[in-house]
Design a protein around this motif. Structure first.
Motif, PDB file in Angstrom:
ATOM      1  N   GLN A   1       0.878  -1.138   0.078  1.00  0.00           N
ATOM      2  CA  GLN A   1      -0.182  -0.003   0.002  1.00  0.00           C
ATOM      3  C   GLN A   1       0.827   1.316   0.085  1.00  0.00           C
ATOM      4  N   VAL A   2       0.391   2.363  -0.546  1.00  0.00           N
ATOM      5  CA  VAL A   2       1.205   3.556  -0.607  1.00  0.00           C
ATOM      6  C   VAL A   2       0.194   4.670  -0.016  1.00  0.00           C
ATOM      7  N   ARG A   3       0.948   5.537   0.702  1.00  0.00           N
ATOM      8  CA  ARG A   3       0.434   6.610   1.222  1.00  0.00           C
ATOM      9  C   ARG A   3       1.320   7.850   1.088  1.00  0.00           C
ATOM     10  N   GLU A   4       0.789   8.988   0.679  1.00  0.00           N
ATOM     11  CA  GLU A   4       1.512   9.984   0.568  1.00  0.00           C
ATOM     12  C   GLU A   4       1.108  11.402   1.339  1.00  0.00           C
ATOM     13  N   THR A   5       1.901  11.973   2.130  1.00  0.00           N
ATOM     14  CA  THR A   5       1.306  12.998   3.032  1.00  0.00           C
ATOM     15  C   THR A   5       2.025  14.447   2.716  1.00  0.00           C
ATOM     16  N   GLN A   6       1.413  15.471   2.761  1.00  0.00           N
ATOM     17  CA  GLN A   6       1.930  16.573   2.121  1.00  0.00           C
ATOM     18  C   GLN A   6       2.177  17.410   3.473  1.00  0.00           C
ATOM     19  N   HIS A   7       3.453  18.197   3.270  1.00  0.00           N
ATOM     20  CA  HIS A   7       3.908  19.277   4.019  1.00  0.00           C
ATOM     21  C   HIS A   7       4.254  20.503   3.808  1.00  0.00           C
ATOM     22  N   THR A   8       4.275  21.528   4.129  1.00  0.00           N
ATOM     23  CA  THR A   8       4.500  22.862   3.574  1.00  0.00           C
ATOM     24  C   THR A   8       6.049  23.224   3.745  1.00  0.00           C
ATOM     25  N   THR A   9       6.714  22.664   4.523  1.00  0.00           N
ATOM     26  CA  THR A   9       8.254  22.835   4.527  1.00  0.00           C
ATOM     27  C   THR A   9       8.899  21.420   4.758  1.00  0.00           C
ATOM     28  N   PRO A  10      10.304  21.642   4.118  1.00  0.00           N
ATOM     29  CA  PRO A  10      11.169  20.327   4.326  1.00  0.00           C
ATOM     30  C   PRO A  10      11.631  19.926   5.484  1.00  0.00           C
ATOM     31  N   GLN A  11      11.474  20.956   6.421  1.00  0.00           N
ATOM     32  CA  GLN A  11      11.619  20.516   7.919  1.00  0.00           C
ATOM     33  C   GLN A  11      10.526  19.948   8.458  1.00  0.00           C
ATOM     34  N   GLU A  12       9.486  20.303   8.103  1.00  0.00           N
ATOM     35  CA  GLU A  12       8.133  19.724   8.787  1.00  0.00           C
ATOM     36  C   GLU A  12       8.013  18.252   8.066  1.00  0.00           C
ATOM     37  N   ALA A  13       8.270  17.926   6.947  1.00  0.00           N
ATOM     38  CA  ALA A  13       8.422  16.714   6.243  1.00  0.00           C
ATOM     39  C   ALA A  13       9.528  15.774   7.049  1.00  0.00           C
ATOM     40  N   GLN A  14      10.676  16.361   7.172  1.00  0.00           N
ATOM     41  CA  GLN A  14      11.531  15.467   7.851  1.00  0.00           C
ATOM     42  C   GLN A  14      11.314  15.148   9.337  1.00  0.00           C
TER      43      GLN A  14
END
Length: 76
Positions: free
Chosen positions: A45-58
């Motif tokens: 299964q694949v799930r993608e979550t969006q984040h506004t900044t690279p730091q938030e995603a990290q």
């Protein structure tokens, strides 16, 4: 963050799972954390979550990584 590949194998419980995770830019200037999981040797299964900044995603990816390691997954 480099792409991460985790596995959790327990032959006594007939368990052979994988979990992958990577942070990548989107077309709209944001960052996405793309996760895939499932049984080793099968499609997952694949799930993608969006984040506004690279730091938030990290930070999100690091949190998920800590949870998986606590549950017994090993980094490959």
């Amino acid at each position: 963050m480099m792409p991460v590949y985790l596995t959790h194998v327990d032959t006594g419980r007939n368990m052979a799972r994988f979990y992958t995770m990577r942070v990548q830019p989107t077309l709209f200037g944001e960052c996405a954390v793309v996760r895939e999981w499932g049984r080793i040797g099968k499609g997952g299964q694949v799930r993608e979550t969006q984040h506004t900044t690279p730091q938030e995603a990290q930070a999100f990816a690091a949190q998920i990584l800590r949870q998986k390691v606590r549950k017994g997954y090993k980094i490959m």
